[in-house]
Design a protein around this motif. Structure first.
Motif, mmCIF file in Angstrom:
data_model
loop_
_atom_site.group_PDB
_atom_site.id
_atom_site.type_symbol
_atom_site.label_atom_id
_atom_site.label_comp_id
_atom_site.label_asym_id
_atom_site.label_seq_id
_atom_site.Cartn_x
_atom_site.Cartn_y
_atom_site.Cartn_z
ATOM 1 N N LEU A 1 0.825 -1.213 0.000
ATOM 2 C CA LEU A 1 0.000 0.000 0.000
ATOM 3 C C LEU A 1 0.858 1.262 0.000
ATOM 4 O O LEU A 1 0.459 2.288 -0.555
ATOM 5 N N ALA A 2 2.017 1.195 0.625
ATOM 6 C CA ALA A 2 2.921 2.344 0.683
ATOM 7 C C ALA A 2 3.879 2.390 -0.502
ATOM 8 O O ALA A 2 4.579 3.381 -0.687
ATOM 9 N N ARG A 3 3.899 1.318 -1.317
ATOM 10 C CA ARG A 3 4.906 1.209 -2.371
ATOM 11 C C ARG A 3 4.348 1.309 -3.779
ATOM 12 O O ARG A 3 5.078 1.628 -4.719
ATOM 13 N N VAL A 4 3.057 1.002 -3.952
ATOM 14 C CA VAL A 4 2.489 0.842 -5.288
ATOM 15 C C VAL A 4 1.327 1.798 -5.485
ATOM 16 O O VAL A 4 0.481 1.940 -4.602
ATOM 17 N N ARG A 5 1.277 2.427 -6.647
ATOM 18 C CA ARG A 5 0.188 3.380 -6.917
ATOM 19 C C ARG A 5 -0.956 2.755 -7.703
ATOM 20 O O ARG A 5 -1.984 3.400 -7.873
ATOM 21 N N VAL A 6 -0.793 1.531 -8.195
ATOM 22 C CA VAL A 6 -1.929 0.889 -8.853
ATOM 23 C C VAL A 6 -2.961 0.533 -7.780
ATOM 24 O O VAL A 6 -2.609 0.325 -6.616
ATOM 25 N N PRO A 7 -4.240 0.472 -8.137
ATOM 26 C CA PRO A 7 -5.261 0.130 -7.142
ATOM 27 C C PRO A 7 -5.007 -1.250 -6.530
ATOM 28 O O PRO A 7 -4.756 -2.226 -7.244
ATOM 29 N N LEU A 8 -5.070 -1.334 -5.207
ATOM 30 C CA LEU A 8 -4.790 -2.571 -4.489
ATOM 31 C C LEU A 8 -6.002 -3.011 -3.675
ATOM 32 O O LEU A 8 -6.778 -2.189 -3.188
ATOM 33 N N TYR A 9 -6.125 -4.335 -3.514
ATOM 34 C CA TYR A 9 -7.189 -4.913 -2.703
ATOM 35 C C TYR A 9 -6.539 -5.743 -1.613
ATOM 36 O O TYR A 9 -5.750 -6.656 -1.896
ATOM 37 N N VAL A 10 -6.852 -5.433 -0.360
ATOM 38 C CA VAL A 10 -6.206 -6.080 0.775
ATOM 39 C C VAL A 10 -7.281 -6.625 1.715
ATOM 40 O O VAL A 10 -8.279 -5.957 1.993
ATOM 41 N N SER A 11 -7.070 -7.835 2.211
ATOM 42 C CA SER A 11 -8.016 -8.457 3.128
ATOM 43 C C SER A 11 -7.789 -7.966 4.555
ATOM 44 O O SER A 11 -6.650 -7.726 4.975
ATOM 45 N N GLN A 12 -8.870 -7.898 5.312
ATOM 46 C CA GLN A 12 -8.738 -7.564 6.728
ATOM 47 C C GLN A 12 -7.929 -8.623 7.466
ATOM 48 O O GLN A 12 -7.325 -8.337 8.505
ATOM 49 N N HIS A 13 -7.870 -9.840 6.936
ATOM 50 C CA HIS A 13 -7.052 -10.882 7.559
ATOM 51 C C HIS A 13 -5.572 -10.515 7.519
ATOM 52 O O HIS A 13 -4.807 -10.897 8.417
ATOM 53 N N ALA A 14 -5.151 -9.788 6.478
ATOM 54 C CA ALA A 14 -3.748 -9.378 6.368
ATOM 55 C C ALA A 14 -3.454 -8.157 7.230
ATOM 56 O O ALA A 14 -2.321 -7.978 7.698
ATOM 57 N N LEU A 15 -4.444 -7.310 7.461
ATOM 58 C CA LEU A 15 -4.233 -6.065 8.198
ATOM 59 C C LEU A 15 -4.432 -6.207 9.705
ATOM 60 O O LEU A 15 -3.745 -5.545 10.491
ATOM 61 N N SER A 16 -5.360 -7.055 10.114
ATOM 62 C CA SER A 16 -5.743 -7.085 11.537
ATOM 63 C C SER A 16 -4.604 -7.453 12.492
ATOM 64 O O SER A 16 -4.604 -6.969 13.626
ATOM 65 N N PRO A 17 -3.602 -8.271 12.098
ATOM 66 C CA PRO A 17 -2.530 -8.568 13.064
ATOM 67 C C PRO A 17 -1.514 -7.442 13.242
ATOM 68 O O PRO A 17 -0.673 -7.512 14.142
ATOM 69 N N LEU A 18 -1.579 -6.400 12.406
ATOM 70 C CA LEU A 18 -0.530 -5.386 12.392
ATOM 71 C C LEU A 18 -0.747 -4.332 13.470
ATOM 72 O O LEU A 18 -1.832 -3.752 13.587
ATOM 73 N N SER A 19 0.307 -4.055 14.243
ATOM 74 C CA SER A 19 0.240 -2.971 15.217
ATOM 75 C C SER A 19 0.530 -1.633 14.563
ATOM 76 O O SER A 19 0.054 -0.586 15.012
ATOM 77 N N SER A 20 1.313 -1.654 13.481
ATOM 78 C CA SER A 20 1.626 -0.443 12.732
ATOM 79 C C SER A 20 1.198 -0.637 11.286
ATOM 80 O O SER A 20 1.551 -1.647 10.659
ATOM 81 N N LEU A 21 0.425 0.284 10.770
ATOM 82 C CA LEU A 21 -0.131 0.155 9.429
ATOM 83 C C LEU A 21 0.631 1.024 8.428
ATOM 84 O O LEU A 21 1.114 2.100 8.770
ATOM 85 N N PRO A 22 0.736 0.571 7.176
ATOM 86 C CA PRO A 22 1.379 1.400 6.151
ATOM 87 C C PRO A 22 0.495 2.592 5.792
ATOM 88 O O PRO A 22 -0.729 2.530 5.922
ATOM 89 N N ARG A 23 1.125 3.661 5.365
ATOM 90 C CA ARG A 23 0.385 4.820 4.876
ATOM 91 C C ARG A 23 0.286 4.724 3.362
ATOM 92 O O ARG A 23 1.288 4.437 2.691
ATOM 93 N N LEU A 24 -0.891 4.936 2.831
ATOM 94 C CA LEU A 24 -1.123 4.796 1.401
ATOM 95 C C LEU A 24 -0.226 5.735 0.601
ATOM 96 O O LEU A 24 -0.087 6.915 0.924
ATOM 97 N N ALA A 25 0.401 5.196 -0.434
ATOM 98 C CA ALA A 25 1.256 5.995 -1.306
ATOM 99 C C ALA A 25 0.457 7.129 -1.921
ATOM 100 O O ALA A 25 -0.742 6.998 -2.202
ATOM 101 N N GLY A 26 1.123 8.248 -2.139
ATOM 102 C CA GLY A 26 0.473 9.379 -2.774
ATOM 103 C C GLY A 26 -0.121 8.987 -4.116
ATOM 104 O O GLY A 26 0.563 8.398 -4.947
ATOM 105 N N GLY A 27 -1.386 9.292 -4.318
ATOM 106 C CA GLY A 27 -2.061 8.921 -5.557
ATOM 107 C C GLY A 27 -2.568 7.492 -5.569
ATOM 108 O O GLY A 27 -3.167 7.056 -6.550
ATOM 109 N N GLY A 28 -2.342 6.747 -4.475
ATOM 110 C CA GLY A 28 -2.773 5.355 -4.414
ATOM 111 C C GLY A 28 -4.269 5.223 -4.178
ATOM 112 O O GLY A 28 -4.934 6.140 -3.686
ATOM 113 N N VAL A 29 -4.790 4.063 -4.540
ATOM 114 C CA VAL A 29 -6.201 3.727 -4.360
ATOM 115 C C VAL A 29 -6.249 2.321 -3.779
ATOM 116 O O VAL A 29 -5.489 1.441 -4.196
ATOM 117 N N TRP A 30 -7.142 2.105 -2.813
ATOM 118 C CA TRP A 30 -7.243 0.758 -2.269
ATOM 119 C C TRP A 30 -8.660 0.424 -1.854
ATOM 120 O O TRP A 30 -9.498 1.309 -1.672
#
Length: 263
Positions: A13-42
């Protein structure tokens, strides 16, 4: 049509500007979340099929999900849409829960209404569920009876289609739903189906590149054993797919970005 590249690597999410789809299963264990790249869509996937087939129920309630999503919205950046906690109707899901298609459809509506009441300003994407084409039309009427006209939604998720082997009945159903005025998002729809009906949907997502990469020889300049986690492979796969879609439906595809469109 906007195509979201599925990924199980939240750092993209912080590295790619193409639209990305991420599951809550991948995000929920994280204590620190990435910041969306400028111009990114998710967009956020609920992981419904995995949840129901593996556990036979939703372990996550609407209130907990709403809190999680508010955090993702604030810390990552606003998602284009957020899939509700729907109840898929594939045979595997039904066998795991022991419930009927009608019960899965009813539970999907209950959850969608609750999420809307808890966080009404978040971009919830309600989902149309079924097993046979007739089921989806019935569910459309059930949503209407519950006070939601899905034709007025900016986007509606079309569930339980990614594992259907024959894409023709699905394509015909998508065409019919589009003619009824629904702006559809297809979850993990097969590439052959996507190419045939891209003109009838507003968005789609797929993680199929990762499965394909595991069967292909790795890139000779890549040190890993396969490219199933490889950002270069994923972007190349996406670019090739969208070129094929664009040839079939000129002008339909959004985000035809350069292959190395990274932050």
């Amino acid at each position: 049509m906007r195509f979201f590249l599925g990924t199980h690597h939240p750092d993209w999410l912080a590295r790619v500007r193409v639209p990305l789809y991420v599951s809550q299963h991948a995000l929920s264990p994280l204590s620190s979340l990435p910041r969306l790249a400028g111009g990114g869509v998710w967009g956020l996937d609920s992981g419904a099929y995995t949840e129901l087939t593996r556990y036979g129920r939703w372990r996550l309630g609407a209130r907990a999900y709403a809190r999680m999503v508010r955090r993702y919205h604030d810390e990552i950046g606003p998602p284009r849409h957020i899939a509700q906690l729907d109840w898929p109707c594939e045979d595997q899901s039904l066998a795991s829960t022991g419930l009927s298609v009608a019960e899965h459809q009813r539970a999907t509506i209950i959850n969608g209404l609750e999420l809307r009441s808890l966080e009404p300003d978040l971009p919830w994407m309600l989902v149309l569920q079924g097993r046979r084409p007739r089921d989806y039309l019935d569910h459309l009427e059930q949503w209407l009876a519950a006070g939601i006209d899905l034709r007025e939604e900016p986007v509606v998720g079309l569930g339980s289609i990614c594992r259907k082997g024959n894409t023709l009945p699905v394509a015909l159903m998508i065409s019919r739903l589009a003619r009824l005025g629904l702006r559809l998002h297809t979850f993990g729809y097969k590439t052959t189906g996507l190419i045939s009906c891209a003109g009838d949907i507003v968005s789609s997502d797929s993680l199929a590149w990762s499965r394909a990469a595991r069967w292909e020889a790795r890139h000779p300049r890549h040190p890993h054993g396969h490219c199933g986690n490889c950002i270069d492979y994923a972007l190349a796969w996406r670019a090739e797919l969208l070129e094929r879609v664009n040839r079939a439906h000129p002008g339909v595809v959004e985000d035809l970005l350069p292959l190395n469109h990274t932050a």
